[in-house]
Every structure is written in structure tokens, then in C-alpha cells.
Enzyme design. Sequence first.
Site, mmCIF file in Angstrom:
data_model
loop_
_atom_site.group_PDB
_atom_site.id
_atom_site.type_symbol
_atom_site.label_atom_id
_atom_site.label_comp_id
_atom_site.label_asym_id
_atom_site.label_seq_id
_atom_site.Cartn_x
_atom_site.Cartn_y
_atom_site.Cartn_z
ATOM 1 N N GLY A 8 0.840 -1.192 0.000
ATOM 2 C CA GLY A 8 0.000 0.000 0.000
ATOM 3 C C GLY A 8 0.873 1.238 0.000
ATOM 4 O O GLY A 8 2.085 1.164 0.208
ATOM 5 N N GLY A 9 0.255 2.354 -0.241
ATOM 6 C CA GLY A 9 0.970 3.621 -0.216
ATOM 7 C C GLY A 9 1.165 4.108 1.210
ATOM 8 O O GLY A 9 0.711 3.481 2.169
ATOM 9 N N ARG A 11 0.525 5.809 4.533
ATOM 10 C CA ARG A 11 -0.698 6.071 5.304
ATOM 11 C C ARG A 11 -1.947 5.459 4.678
ATOM 12 O O ARG A 11 -3.047 5.980 4.785
ATOM 13 C CB ARG A 11 -0.918 7.573 5.522
ATOM 14 N N SER A 12 -1.761 4.320 4.013
ATOM 15 C CA SER A 12 -2.889 3.652 3.362
ATOM 16 C C SER A 12 -3.686 2.767 4.312
ATOM 17 O O SER A 12 -4.800 2.367 3.997
ATOM 18 C CB SER A 12 -2.386 2.794 2.201
ATOM 19 N N LYS A 14 -2.006 -0.025 5.600
ATOM 20 C CA LYS A 14 -1.404 -1.346 5.432
ATOM 21 C C LYS A 14 -0.880 -1.925 6.745
ATOM 22 O O LYS A 14 -1.037 -3.120 6.996
ATOM 23 C CB LYS A 14 -0.310 -1.333 4.358
ATOM 24 N N HIS A 49 6.404 4.331 18.074
ATOM 25 C CA HIS A 49 6.021 2.976 17.650
ATOM 26 C C HIS A 49 6.382 1.941 18.714
ATOM 27 O O HIS A 49 5.608 1.009 18.969
ATOM 28 C CB HIS A 49 6.676 2.613 16.321
ATOM 29 N N ARG A 50 7.552 2.074 19.333
ATOM 30 C CA ARG A 50 7.957 1.141 20.395
ATOM 31 C C ARG A 50 6.926 1.146 21.518
ATOM 32 O O ARG A 50 6.519 0.086 22.003
ATOM 33 C CB ARG A 50 9.320 1.536 20.960
ATOM 34 N N GLU A 62 14.316 -5.083 16.497
ATOM 35 C CA GLU A 62 14.749 -4.096 15.509
ATOM 36 C C GLU A 62 15.937 -4.633 14.733
ATOM 37 O O GLU A 62 16.947 -5.019 15.325
ATOM 38 C CB GLU A 62 15.073 -2.778 16.204
#
Length: 170
Positions: A8-9, A11-12, A14, A49-50, A62
Site C-alpha cells: 500500500g501507499g 498512510r494507506s 497497510k 512505535h515502540r 529491531e
Amino acid sequence: MTLTLILGGARSGKSRRAEALARETGLEGIYLATAEPMDADMAARIAKHREDRAAHGWTTVEEPLALAAALAREARPGRVVLVECLTTWLTNLMVHERDLEAATAEFLAWCAAPTGPAILVSNEVGFGIVPEHKMARDFRDHAGRLHQRVAEHAARVELVVAGIPMTVKG
């Protein structure tokens, strides 16, 4: 073992889709993150995100470069690995001037015989114009070829647009 590719693009939706599919398995989830903090903004995004992943029960590993080795180590029956994301991994290889052919061959060998269920997230970059600069064209070409080869091995491929997943394969 099942291999799924989610494209996906930016911010789609995905990543959200990949996380939902991983939760549906009912298995322990490993988030294999490929991003590197190359600037302050990226460092802040990675930190966020963590926190978000930990709050939702994910174990984060990671690994910005040795993706095949990390998958071989982390993927196994009874555990689902979500890789976020292949295009970031390709960028890292290019920035660090690694051998793209060798790294992708090792990764694709893992994809041909995965050691556990995995959901691979990647940005579809082939819908835009031909990039002006050689490195950007090379990146787009490498990503497109990688997606095609991963899709050959994947049991399921989805394209996410505006948060809506569309089945491409499987």
C-alpha cells in the site's frame, strides 16, 4: 508456513491491516522493525512505535539490515512475525551501500521456505511518475522486483487503499 504480503501507499492503512491479520492468528506476535533513526523526526517516530507496540502486547525486534537472519531466528511455528517494512529495509541497504542482490537473494531464500508464519508490509512505489534521480529510480526498480518475487512465494497478497484491503492473491 504461511507468508502474506501487504502492499500500500504511505498512510494507506497497510500496517493496521497487517496487525489485524496477525492478531487473527491468535499466535504470539513479533514485530520485526527495519527503521533506523536517521534524524530526530525518525527517532521520535520509532520511539512512539515502540511504546504503541508494547502497549498492544507486541515484542519488538529491531533489525535494519540483516532481515533474513532475523527472520530465521524469530520465525517459527506458534509465532507470527510482522515485518515493517520491506521498502525501509531496501532503503537501509542502499544508504549503507550493502550488496542488494546478495541481501535480497538471502531474504527470498527465506521466503521460499519460511520457518514460521510471517506478514510482510511494504510500500507500493510503482504507481507514481518515473523519478528524476537515478537513486530514486533504482530504489523504485528494486522495490518492484522484490515485491514480484515475494508475491511468488506468498500464499496471500493484499493491496490496501484508503484503509480498504483488496485481495490480489489468495
